[in-house]
Design a protein around this motif. Structure first.
Motif, short mmCIF file in Angstrom:
data_model
loop_
_atom_site.label_atom_id
_atom_site.label_comp_id
_atom_site.label_asym_id
_atom_site.label_seq_id
_atom_site.Cartn_x
_atom_site.Cartn_y
_atom_site.Cartn_z
N ASN A 1 11.74 -0.06 49.19
CA ASN A 1 10.64 -0.78 49.81
C ASN A 1 10.76 -2.36 49.74
O ASN A 1 9.50 -2.96 49.32
N GLN A 2 11.64 -3.03 50.05
CA GLN A 2 11.99 -4.32 50.22
C GLN A 2 11.79 -4.84 48.82
O GLN A 2 11.11 -5.92 48.80
N GLY A 3 12.18 -4.22 47.80
CA GLY A 3 12.17 -4.69 46.18
C GLY A 3 10.76 -4.62 45.57
O GLY A 3 10.38 -4.98 44.59
N THR A 4 9.70 -3.87 46.24
CA THR A 4 8.34 -3.69 45.81
C THR A 4 8.25 -2.57 45.02
O THR A 4 7.13 -2.06 44.59
N ALA A 5 9.41 -1.57 45.10
CA ALA A 5 9.10 -0.37 44.26
C ALA A 5 10.63 0.13 43.60
O ALA A 5 11.52 -0.41 44.13
N LEU A 6 10.26 1.12 42.76
CA LEU A 6 11.35 1.36 42.09
C LEU A 6 11.56 2.91 42.14
O LEU A 6 10.83 3.82 42.13
N LYS A 7 12.81 3.53 42.75
CA LYS A 7 12.92 4.66 43.28
C LYS A 7 13.68 5.51 42.34
O LYS A 7 14.89 5.14 42.21
N PHE A 8 13.05 6.59 41.43
CA PHE A 8 13.91 7.25 40.66
C PHE A 8 14.40 8.64 41.59
O PHE A 8 13.87 9.11 42.24
N LEU A 9 16.12 8.82 41.07
CA LEU A 9 16.63 9.90 42.18
C LEU A 9 16.82 11.06 41.49
O LEU A 9 16.78 11.24 39.90
N ASN A 10 16.65 12.21 42.25
CA ASN A 10 16.89 13.61 41.74
C ASN A 10 16.20 13.86 40.42
O ASN A 10 16.35 14.24 39.35
N VAL A 11 14.48 13.61 40.60
CA VAL A 11 13.88 13.82 39.38
C VAL A 11 13.50 15.31 39.19
O VAL A 11 12.97 15.75 38.25
N THR A 12 13.96 16.30 39.98
CA THR A 12 13.55 17.60 39.78
C THR A 12 14.63 18.57 40.37
O THR A 12 15.64 17.94 41.35
N HIS A 13 15.07 19.62 39.91
CA HIS A 13 16.01 20.49 40.55
C HIS A 13 15.42 21.65 41.40
O HIS A 13 14.53 22.37 40.92
N MET A 14 15.77 21.50 42.62
CA MET A 14 15.19 22.66 43.59
C MET A 14 16.12 23.51 44.27
O MET A 14 17.40 23.22 44.17
N SER A 15 16.05 25.17 44.16
CA SER A 15 16.73 25.93 44.56
C SER A 15 16.40 26.76 45.52
O SER A 15 15.09 27.12 45.55
N ASN A 16 17.11 27.33 46.44
CA ASN A 16 16.72 28.13 47.55
C ASN A 16 17.99 29.35 47.18
O ASN A 16 19.02 29.16 47.68
N LEU A 17 17.46 30.61 46.40
CA LEU A 17 18.57 31.54 46.30
C LEU A 17 18.25 32.89 47.12
O LEU A 17 18.62 33.70 46.70
N TYR A 18 17.73 32.80 48.17
CA TYR A 18 17.36 33.76 48.94
C TYR A 18 18.64 34.41 49.41
O TYR A 18 18.68 35.61 50.07
N ASN A 19 19.85 33.82 49.63
CA ASN A 19 20.91 34.74 50.09
C ASN A 19 21.19 35.54 48.96
O ASN A 19 21.99 36.58 49.39
N LEU A 20 20.44 35.67 47.83
CA LEU A 20 20.79 36.85 47.02
C LEU A 20 19.70 37.87 47.01
O LEU A 20 19.77 38.96 46.58
N ALA A 21 18.71 37.73 47.96
CA ALA A 21 17.78 38.76 48.04
C ALA A 21 18.11 39.87 48.72
O ALA A 21 19.17 39.89 49.62
#
Length: 315
Positions: free
Chosen positions: A52-72
């Protein structure tokens, strides 16, 4: 009616919610600068970039998201959904002395450690649920970190092996995920050779799940391990992601007012694949079943009673 299982008489002390203590079950999302975790429990900071033009600090990959419905079992694809839960404060019952043993903390006496300035109440855990093929992220809204009158409990349990689950209920585990039967091709057979004729590697590539964070991997069809159930208290600047298949209680708000949660997950519309529940029935001999001990100070803030440096075992 959900499947039921017998519950032991067990009282659980409250822990501080940190990424280190919660990593087995999912991830904690918070600004590292505001973390209340002791330095000994803090993990390395996530990668961050200027935005944001130097006005913000962006933390990357703060959580792990999974979609395992191929196993359903249905193989029906899922889509990302966002819902809102308006969670009212839970009713607690008065504290009564008990011979129950807190889970995973050994032989400890919590009935004599409260002083006159603390109030203890009890929260009965009657049901646990899991979302076997998707992570589920709860983001509280309108709750300040400094709000001492309203917090929420995060109650989770590991998963038992399938064989142990059968012993607990005298029947197969509820809604087991099927074993994926995959025909081995000639390429797969030769890929197991050392070295592989299809790559320059000396061993075959790891499975898709070995690359995932432990909280992201499938948990299997087993019942919850009630002897190792745990309870954490979260404040307003913490969101939480339950790993796919993690047994957890419905969100439990403690305090004066409701909390609005935005909930992010995947779903395919098949109820038994989207959410599975287990009712906890107290053993007649045990008496009370699974209970979280909620200690609070004069302002109503939930106090941490377990974790590093907070409890002493009676050895």
């Amino acid at each position: 009616m959900p499947t039921s299982m017998p519950a032991p008489s067990i009282r659980i002390p409250v822990e501080l919610l940190t990424q280190s203590s919660f990593s087995q079950f999912g991830t904690v999302i918070e600004n590292p600068a505001h973390s209340l975790a002791p330095r000994s429990q803090r993990l390395p900071l996530p990668d961050a970039v200027s935005a944001n033009q130097g006005t913000a600090l962006k933390f990357l990959n703060v959580t792990h998201m999974s979609n395992l419905y191929n196993l359903a079992p249905s193989k029906k694809p899922a889509r990302g959904v966002m819902n809102m839960f308006v969670c009212a404060p839970r009713d607690l019952r008065p504290h009564e002395p008990s011979q129950s043993m807190p889970s995973s903390w050994g032989d400890m006496d919590f009935d004599d450690d409260a002083d006159g300035n603390e109030d203890r109440q009890l929260f009965d855990v009657h049901i646990l649920e899991r979302h076997p093929f998707t992570t589920q992220t709860f983001v509280p809204m309108g709750l300040s970190q400094s709000d001492r009158h309203t917090q929420y409990l995060v109650i989770v349990a590991p998963t038992l092996p399938a064989a142990a689950s059968r012993r607990h209920t005298d029947r197969p585990p509820p809604y087991p995920t099927p074993k994926i039967k995959k025909q081995k091709s000639i390429r797969d057979i030769f890929a197991r050779a050392r070295p592989s004729p299809f790559t320059n590697e000396a061993a075959p590539p790891p499975s898709q799940f070995s690359r995932l964070h432990p909280s992201q991997r499938p948990k299997g069809p087993g019942l919850p391990d009630l002897k190792n159930i745990r309870a954490f208290v979260a404040n307003g600047n913490q969101a939480v992601t339950y790993g796919a298949g993690t047994w957890h209680a419905p969100m439990a708000v403690i305090g004066d007012r409701p909390i609005d949660f935005v909930v992010v997950q995947s779903a395919n519309g098949i109820g038994i694949e989207d959410c599975q529940e287990i009712s906890l029935v107290a053993d007649k001999i045990a008496g009370e079943g699974v209970v979280v001990m909620v200690d609070s100070d004069a302002s109503g803030k939930v106090l941490v009673k377990a974790g590093v440096g907070n409890v002493k075992a009676n050895l």
